[in-house]
Design a protein around this motif. Structure first.
Motif, mmCIF file in Angstrom:
data_model
loop_
_atom_site.group_PDB
_atom_site.id
_atom_site.type_symbol
_atom_site.label_atom_id
_atom_site.label_comp_id
_atom_site.label_asym_id
_atom_site.label_seq_id
_atom_site.Cartn_x
_atom_site.Cartn_y
_atom_site.Cartn_z
ATOM 1 N N LEU A 1 0.848 -1.198 0.000
ATOM 2 C CA LEU A 1 0.000 0.000 0.000
ATOM 3 C C LEU A 1 0.883 1.247 0.000
ATOM 4 O O LEU A 1 1.826 1.336 0.778
ATOM 5 N N ARG B 1 -10.533 7.959 -1.236
ATOM 6 C CA ARG B 1 -10.020 6.671 -1.719
ATOM 7 C C ARG B 1 -10.484 5.609 -0.736
ATOM 8 O O ARG B 1 -10.486 5.862 0.478
ATOM 9 N N VAL C 1 -9.968 1.670 0.466
ATOM 10 C CA VAL C 1 -9.176 0.435 0.431
ATOM 11 C C VAL C 1 -9.931 -0.616 1.230
ATOM 12 O O VAL C 1 -10.315 -0.366 2.372
ATOM 13 N N VAL D 1 -5.202 -6.924 0.741
ATOM 14 C CA VAL D 1 -5.978 -5.856 0.094
ATOM 15 C C VAL D 1 -6.847 -6.501 -0.977
ATOM 16 O O VAL D 1 -6.353 -7.143 -1.890
ATOM 17 N N ASP E 1 -8.868 -1.400 -4.045
ATOM 18 C CA ASP E 1 -8.266 -0.106 -3.723
ATOM 19 C C ASP E 1 -8.716 0.843 -4.824
ATOM 20 O O ASP E 1 -8.223 0.773 -5.935
#
Ligand SMILES: Nc1ncnc2c1ncn2[C@@H]1O[C@H](COP(=O)(O)OP(=O)(O)OP(=O)(O)O)[C@@H](O)[C@H]1O
Ligand SMILES: [Mg+2]
Length: 243
Positions: free
Chosen positions: A29, A212, A214, A221, A224
Motif C-alpha cells: 500500500l 479513496r 481500500v 488488500v 483499492d
C-alpha cells in the motif's frame, strides 16, 4: 513525490500459545501526502492490525514500512515512540481519555513528552480545542461531555503535536449518525489543512466522505479504488444536515 506511507509485503502473525493468527498476509500500500483514505473490510480482516502498524504502535512480523522515507519496520520501541510523537496522531473508537483529567489537560498531555513548557502546552491545547469547537469546555472532565464532544477532545489531542498523519480507527463507531457527521466534518477540515487522513470504518455512509477506499479481506488488500462520488460532510445540502 514519494509516498508518505509506503508498505510492501507487510505481514503480521500473532502467536497464541500453539496457534498462529495470520492477521496480515502481505499488504502492499502506498499513500501520498494529503490523501484521505477509508479502510474498510469485514470484522477480523486486519484493519486495526494494519492501523496499529501504520501508527507505529506495533511492529510487523515481516515486510517493510517506509514512513516519510524512514524504515520503521526495524525500529525499537523508543525509536518508534519518537517517530510516532513527531508524525502521527491516533484517534480511537473508545476515545481513550484520562477520566480524572480535564479536557485541557487531556489535550496538553502529548506535549509533556515533547518537553514543551506548561504555559505553551496550555496555550496550544486551548487553541486546538477551539478549532474543534470546544473552546468553552476546557475545564470539563470526560464524563461531563457528550460522546461527540469526547471524540472531539480525542481528535484535539491527536492534533496537538501537529502531526502530518491522522489515523482514526472507527472514530464514529460509538456515535449516532448526526454526531458522526459532525466528526467527519472535522476530519474533512484536517485534510483540507494539508494533513494525510486514514480512517477505518464499517459504514458506507462514513466511507463516502473519503477520497479513496481500500478494502481488506483475510489480511490482504481486496480492492483499492478512488471514490468517484465524494460526499462532503460540511455540505449544507447533506441529508444529515437537513434537520
Ligand atoms: N493482539 C492480538 N493477539 C492475537 N490475535 C489478534 C490480536 N489482535 C488481533 N488479532 C486477530 O487478528 C485478526 C485481525 O484482527 P483485527 O483486529 O486487525 O481485525 P479488524 O479488521 O480490525 O476487525 P474489527 O472490524 O472487528 O475491528 C483477527 O483474527 C483477530 O482475532
Ligand atoms: Mg478493528
Amino acid at each position: 513525490m514519494p509516498a508518505v506511507i509506503d508498505i510492501s509485503q507487510l505481514t503480521k502473525t500473532y502467536i497464541m500459545g500453539q496457534t498462529k493468527v495470520h492477521a496480515l498476509r502481505g499488504i502492499d500500500l502506498q499513500i501520498n501526502t494529503n490523501e484521505y483514505v477509508a479502510l474498510m473490510g469485514p470484522s477480523g480482516s486486519g484493519k486495526s492490525t494494519l492501523m496499529n502498524l501504520l501508527g507505529c504502535l506495533d511492529t510487523p512480523t515481516a515486510g517493510n514500512y517506509l514512513l516519510d522515507g524512514r524504515d520503521v519496520s526495524k525500529m525499537d520501541d523508543s525509536e518508534l515512540a519518537n517517530i510516532r510523537n513527531e508524525k502521527i496522531g491516533f484517534v480511537f473508537q473508545t476515545f481513550n481519555l484520562l477520566p480524572r483529567q480535564t479536557t485541557l489537560e487531556n489535550v496538553a498531555l502529548p506535549l509533556v513528552y515533547a518537553g514543551i513548557s506548561r504555559k505553551e502546552r496550555h496555550d496550544r491545547a486551548a487553541e486546538v480545542l477551539d478549532s474543534v469547537g470546544l473552546g468553552d469546555r476546557l475545564d470539563h472532565r470526560p464524563n461531563e461531555l457528550s460522546g461527540g464532544q469526547r471524540q472531539r477532545v480525542a481528535i484535539a489531542r491527536a492534533l496537538v503535536n501537529r502531526p502530518a498523519i491522522i489515523l482514526a480507527d472507527e472514530p464514529t463507531g460509538n456515535l449516532d449518525t448526526k454526531t458522526s457527521i459532525e466528526i467527519m466534518e472535522i476530519f474533512e477540515k484536517i485534510q483540507a489543512n494539508g494533513n494525510t487522513v486514514i480512517l477505518v470504518t464499517h459504514e458506507p455512509d462514513i466511507s463516502e466522505h473519503a477520497h479513496r477506499i481500500v478494502r481488506l479481506r483475510d489480511g490482504l488488500v481486496e480492492s483499492d479504488e478512488r471514490n468517484e462520488n465524494i460526499v462532503r460532510a460540511s455540505d449544507p445540502t447533506h441529508r444529515y444536515n437537513q434537520a
